[in-house]
Design an enzyme around this catalytic site. Sequence first.
Site, mmCIF file in Angstrom:
data_model
loop_
_atom_site.group_PDB
_atom_site.id
_atom_site.type_symbol
_atom_site.label_atom_id
_atom_site.label_comp_id
_atom_site.label_asym_id
_atom_site.label_seq_id
_atom_site.Cartn_x
_atom_site.Cartn_y
_atom_site.Cartn_z
ATOM 1 N N ARG A 61 0.723 -1.222 -0.101
ATOM 2 C CA ARG A 61 -0.155 -0.173 0.035
ATOM 3 C C ARG A 61 1.010 1.316 0.070
ATOM 4 N NH1 ARG A 61 -1.042 4.845 2.115
ATOM 5 N NH2 ARG A 61 -0.397 4.068 4.283
ATOM 6 N N ASP A 62 1.350 1.630 1.083
ATOM 7 C CA ASP A 62 2.291 2.780 1.319
ATOM 8 C C ASP A 62 3.276 2.767 0.222
ATOM 9 O OD1 ASP A 62 2.745 5.227 2.230
ATOM 10 O OD2 ASP A 62 4.020 4.407 3.904
ATOM 11 N N HIS B 79 6.649 4.230 12.295
ATOM 12 C CA HIS B 79 6.633 3.939 10.660
ATOM 13 C C HIS B 79 7.630 4.934 10.277
ATOM 14 C CE1 HIS B 79 4.023 3.450 7.118
ATOM 15 N NE2 HIS B 79 4.842 4.629 6.691
ATOM 16 N N HIS C 119 10.279 6.625 7.549
ATOM 17 C CA HIS C 119 10.859 6.782 6.185
ATOM 18 C C HIS C 119 12.265 7.125 6.115
ATOM 19 C CE1 HIS C 119 7.176 7.059 3.616
ATOM 20 N NE2 HIS C 119 6.789 6.801 4.825
ATOM 21 N N CYS D 185 9.598 9.222 -1.926
ATOM 22 C CA CYS D 185 9.254 10.388 -1.215
ATOM 23 C C CYS D 185 8.864 11.591 -2.064
ATOM 24 C CB CYS D 185 10.761 10.836 -0.475
ATOM 25 S SG CYS D 185 10.312 12.564 0.651
ATOM 26 N N ASN E 292 10.023 4.284 2.336
ATOM 27 C CA ASN E 292 9.949 3.509 3.617
ATOM 28 C C ASN E 292 11.068 2.816 3.895
ATOM 29 O OD1 ASN E 292 6.553 3.669 4.407
ATOM 30 N ND2 ASN E 292 6.838 3.235 2.244
#
Lengths: 297, 297
Positions: B15-16, B207, B209, B240, B249
């Site tokens: 997803r992300d 979470h 990055h 990003c 991520n």
Amino acid sequence: MTLPSSVKIVEVGPRDGLQNEPGELTVATRVKLIEALADAGLRHIEAGSFVSPKWVPKMAGSDQVFAALKARPEVTYSALTPNMQGLEAALAAGVKEVAVFGAASEAFSAKNINCTIAESLERFRPVASAALDAGVAVRGYISCVVGCPYQGAIAPQAVVEVAQQLLDMGCYEISLGDTVGVATPNRIGALLEAVQRKVANQQLAVHFHDTYGQALANIYRALEMGISTIDSSVAGLGGCPYAAGASGNVATEEVIYLLNGLGIAHGVDLAALVQAGAAISAKLGRDNGSKVGRAMG
Amino acid sequence: MTLPSSVKIVEVGPRDGLQNEPGELTVATRVKLIEALADAGLRHIEAGSFVSPKWVPKMAGSDQVFAALKARPEVTYSALTPNMQGLEAALAAGVKEVAVFGAASEAFSAKNINCTIAESLERFRPVASAALDAGVAVRGYISCVVGCPYQGAIAPQAVVEVAQQLLDMGCYEISLGDTVGVATPNRIGALLEAVQRKVANQQLAVHFHDTYGQALANIYRALEMGISTIDSSVAGLGGCPYAAGASGNVATEEVIYLLNGLGIAHGVDLAALVQAGAAISAKLGRDNGSKVGRAMG
């Protein structure tokens, strides 16, 4: 758990980095990189290696590199000198700091320099002695301080013993190298705990490779343990001879970003450093190995 | 400073990660990736997003993804549902866990979802309530917990307030997102210290990055502070949007390598994970964003 208030960065890109990069490499390219790093505020730069070009072709012409460098009293340019012949060449080139390179792994020593650890230390002893006689400082590297590509895990005690012998022969600083990048912060903690029982923090440096992306976490752990000298390589220059396509030295940009965030002094201008990393990456036709470099470049 | 004995990984790559990757993306590719991740032992996988394809075209067809996934009682597949319409679609697709996505930065909330933080929370409240009524668990994300691309540094207290409201509306877990990757371990330490005064570790996830290469050091700091749920993305999927060419991520492979080294249980087979990361990287025609993936692949 007090972090140090300032850190000394030893920039190894022009030596440990470039010697492992593929492609063409000229003396002019090396000099330009080193000058850009000094302009960015780096004060300890490993600029070359006095070793047979048969073994390390990329470092051929290190005498020309040293001859071309602008005199900067505030910057120490060092060179690797694995034997007496190398030291003599370095002294002739006016080098003011040299380094010798031992291993904590017998298997690595055997494969890499074809002798036992004890034999390698015996070989370094007269080199260090002659360097000190000439008023030249000697740094000691220890490779494979956590793991070895041939032997697996390395006991901290093996590192302590090599460190003590390097100090005994007059090294002012011991750089602890995770050559294959297999360390995680707990291993670094255990290693430093053992070494710190015998060696002062002021005499210790950490030299981490980022093969598995663990280097910065390991550096953070080392900072937590009071280490205040860090080796790193602009743009993450240098690959890993044990895994094709793998990352090399931790990128200096990432270290500086970390130190900035932690409020630890270091004297380096990050924007200028990023420019130096982008320039050498473009010159070598490689991707920039620094994430900071890619984000800011 | 006791590290947790086991960690729950929330895999956000499908997803992300994928929603930020350029190029073609089919439902079949998404399903294949998710199945490979479940085969590798991941038990919490964010599999899609029920949001207008006008805003997030890559996540169109998430209902088809959920329909195609093999039933695995041991695996939780979750989906992002930013509003009631999304939740209804997710419930129709049989989704068993959903997530809502708040911000700790007013400027980010305004630019990203065109409302204040308070308004966004009011919008999530009926979504969470309806999800819980349907027996579906709700996870709360908070973005920009340390820094914001528009607003700069974010105070920990702003994060605490959003976290409390998300818990109040029934979220079982709050995922603290360093959306722009600007955090360093001290900032994570200060943030967690503030949040932990009000929220139990069991309800917190991190979470991070890796825009500036700091993510793994920050995760290590979070582990030191007792956090035992980590979001990550196989092969470092996801870019990003605030810096072209920058990393996304943190790679799940790097997190698993770290946990293996630290002796922390997680249930994931690293070799199988590396294969999954190599396969999706090849399929997307991108470099593998995981250093572990490149070294072991």
